[in-house]
Design a protein around this motif. Structure first.
Motif, PDB file in Angstrom:
ATOM      1  N   ASP A  93       0.821  -1.217   0.000  1.00  0.00           N
ATOM      2  CA  ASP A  93       0.000   0.000   0.000  1.00  0.00           C
ATOM      3  C   ASP A  93       0.855   1.268   0.000  1.00  0.00           C
ATOM      4  O   ASP A  93       0.513   2.255  -0.659  1.00  0.00           O
ATOM      5  CB  ASP A  93      -0.923  -0.019   1.225  1.00  0.00           C
ATOM      6  N   SER A  97       0.929   4.876  -2.390  1.00  0.00           N
ATOM      7  CA  SER A  97       0.947   6.271  -1.924  1.00  0.00           C
ATOM      8  C   SER A  97       2.092   7.056  -2.568  1.00  0.00           C
ATOM      9  O   SER A  97       1.928   8.222  -2.933  1.00  0.00           O
ATOM     10  CB  SER A  97       1.075   6.317  -0.398  1.00  0.00           C
ATOM     11  N   ALA A 100       1.056   7.794  -6.155  1.00  0.00           N
ATOM     12  CA  ALA A 100       0.076   8.884  -6.215  1.00  0.00           C
ATOM     13  C   ALA A 100       0.758  10.230  -5.978  1.00  0.00           C
ATOM     14  O   ALA A 100       0.398  11.243  -6.595  1.00  0.00           O
ATOM     15  CB  ALA A 100      -1.022   8.657  -5.169  1.00  0.00           C
ATOM     16  N   THR A 101       1.755  10.232  -5.105  1.00  0.00           N
ATOM     17  CA  THR A 101       2.459  11.477  -4.796  1.00  0.00           C
ATOM     18  C   THR A 101       3.237  12.001  -5.996  1.00  0.00           C
ATOM     19  O   THR A 101       3.110  13.173  -6.367  1.00  0.00           O
ATOM     20  CB  THR A 101       3.398  11.255  -3.591  1.00  0.00           C
TER      21      THR A 101
ATOM     22  N   PHE B  18      -2.766   3.707   3.898  1.00  0.00           N
ATOM     23  CA  PHE B  18      -3.030   5.147   3.887  1.00  0.00           C
ATOM     24  C   PHE B  18      -4.507   5.419   4.137  1.00  0.00           C
ATOM     25  O   PHE B  18      -4.867   6.332   4.882  1.00  0.00           O
ATOM     26  CB  PHE B  18      -2.598   5.757   2.548  1.00  0.00           C
ATOM     27  N   LYS B  19      -5.366   4.596   3.532  1.00  0.00           N
ATOM     28  CA  LYS B  19      -6.813   4.789   3.690  1.00  0.00           C
ATOM     29  C   LYS B  19      -7.227   4.630   5.153  1.00  0.00           C
ATOM     30  O   LYS B  19      -8.031   5.418   5.673  1.00  0.00           O
ATOM     31  CB  LYS B  19      -7.546   3.762   2.821  1.00  0.00           C
ATOM     32  N   ASP B  36      -2.171  18.717  -0.125  1.00  0.00           N
ATOM     33  CA  ASP B  36      -1.808  17.875  -1.276  1.00  0.00           C
ATOM     34  C   ASP B  36      -0.552  17.057  -0.965  1.00  0.00           C
ATOM     35  O   ASP B  36       0.265  17.459  -0.131  1.00  0.00           O
ATOM     36  CB  ASP B  36      -1.522  18.755  -2.497  1.00  0.00           C
ATOM     37  N   PRO B  37      -0.369  15.947  -1.680  1.00  0.00           N
ATOM     38  CA  PRO B  37       0.903  15.228  -1.571  1.00  0.00           C
ATOM     39  C   PRO B  37       2.057  16.190  -1.894  1.00  0.00           C
ATOM     40  O   PRO B  37       1.937  17.036  -2.783  1.00  0.00           O
ATOM     41  CB  PRO B  37       0.782  14.140  -2.656  1.00  0.00           C
ATOM     42  N   GLY B  38       3.145  16.061  -1.162  1.00  0.00           N
ATOM     43  CA  GLY B  38       4.286  16.946  -1.368  1.00  0.00           C
ATOM     44  C   GLY B  38       4.300  18.147  -0.426  1.00  0.00           C
ATOM     45  O   GLY B  38       5.283  18.882  -0.379  1.00  0.00           O
ATOM     46  N   MET B  46       4.995  15.345   2.381  1.00  0.00           N
ATOM     47  CA  MET B  46       3.983  14.338   2.701  1.00  0.00           C
ATOM     48  C   MET B  46       3.677  13.422   1.526  1.00  0.00           C
ATOM     49  O   MET B  46       3.569  13.838   0.384  1.00  0.00           O
ATOM     50  CB  MET B  46       2.723  15.011   3.217  1.00  0.00           C
ATOM     51  N   ILE B  47       3.551  12.145   1.872  1.00  0.00           N
ATOM     52  CA  ILE B  47       3.281  11.081   0.907  1.00  0.00           C
ATOM     53  C   ILE B  47       1.826  10.655   1.093  1.00  0.00           C
ATOM     54  O   ILE B  47       1.364  10.440   2.219  1.00  0.00           O
ATOM     55  CB  ILE B  47       4.197   9.870   1.179  1.00  0.00           C
ATOM     56  N   GLY B  48       1.116  10.501  -0.014  1.00  0.00           N
ATOM     57  CA  GLY B  48      -0.247   9.996   0.126  1.00  0.00           C
ATOM     58  C   GLY B  48      -1.085  10.243  -1.105  1.00  0.00           C
ATOM     59  O   GLY B  48      -0.643  10.869  -2.070  1.00  0.00           O
ATOM     60  N   ILE B  49      -2.278   9.723  -1.040  1.00  0.00           N
ATOM     61  CA  ILE B  49      -3.236   9.899  -2.122  1.00  0.00           C
ATOM     62  C   ILE B  49      -4.032  11.153  -1.782  1.00  0.00           C
ATOM     63  O   ILE B  49      -4.320  11.401  -0.611  1.00  0.00           O
ATOM     64  CB  ILE B  49      -4.103   8.632  -2.232  1.00  0.00           C
TER      65      ILE B  49
END
Lengths: 153, 89
Positions: A93, A97, A100-101, B18-19, B36-38, B46-49
């Motif tokens: 997972d 992430s 997506a980043t 992450f969810k 936002d990511p970044g 930050m990392i994420g969707i």
């Protein structure tokens, strides 16, 4: 797909956790295939993931530039670097992430190389635009190698 | 090791997706901001969707922190100047 490899000049390979053996082998192979097409390759990963590559290819026949994963994300977020193509290795997972980043931060053609034991669940969790190279393999790199060959030829 | 791991922190959730981390923050905190990511927080990007939640809990920030081999953690760290930066975003 072949057209993506004929006009672009830079690629990022973003490695995940090096826990699964196929990752190092496929990263070396993909780096070599991209270099053969005159594409500059940067490989980002944890220190362990990068060291696996460097020990396997001490003279740099297949890899050129490597960077720590956190440093890479910083450089991308600060717009210091950008890549035409990005390949993200995905077997958990967290790797989704990261994908997506970079997808959010860069205007890049994104490929996910999805492997391991949970490929179906991982594929279902991807909700952003990308191409997927999928093989439910952990030890044998050949299924991924064959799909990469088909993608690039 | 990121500097953030050397800061005084509490782990509220470990080795999650992450969810799951996102749902945990939304469910347990009232004052939640989305980035936002970044987004740069302390020394990390930050990392994420998309729409990464950061909660404010008095003087503390609660946020997801993703590591490639261990999944996503929810950390609680004293916000200091990051609090005002987040609120003015």
């Amino acid at each position: 797909m072949k057209e993506y490899f004929d006009g672009n000049t830079s690629a990022l390979l973003l490695l995940g956790c090096p826990k699964l053996p196929v990752q190092t082998s496929v990263a070396l192979y993909l780096s070599k295939k991209l270099r053969d097409k005159d594409i500059d390759v940067m490989i980002a990963g944890t220190d362990a993931a990068i060291n696996l590559l460097k020990v396997a290819d001490p003279d740099g026949h297949y890899i050129d530039n490597c960077i720590n994963l956190d440093r890479c994300i910083e450089d991308v977020a600060e717009k210091r670097v950008s890549f035409d193509l990005t390949f993200v290795f995905v077997h958990n997972d967290a790797n989704i992430s990261y994908a997506a980043t970079v997808n959010k931060l860069m205007n890049t053609k994104l490929f996910l190389i999805i492997f391991g034991e949970n490929t179906k669940e991982l594929v279902q969790s991807v909700d952003f635009e990308c191409d997927k190279i999928i093989a439910a393999t952990t030890h044998n790199p050949v299924p991924l190698k064959n799909k990469i060959d088909r993608l690039m030829e | 090791m990121s500097c953030i791991e050397k800061m005084d922190h509490e782990i509220l959730l470990a080795n999650s997706s992450f969810k799951e981390a996102k749902e945990f923050i939304k469910k347990n905190f009232k004052e939640v901001y989305y980035v936002d990511p970044g987004y740069k927080l302390f020394d990390i990007y930050m990392i994420g969707i998309s729409d990464i939640p950061i909660a404010v809990d008095e003087d503390y920030l609660v946020f997801p922190y993703t590591k490639p081999c261990h999944g996503t953690f929810v950390l609680k760290i004293k916000g200091d100047e990051e609090l005002s930066k987040l609120k003015s975003k």
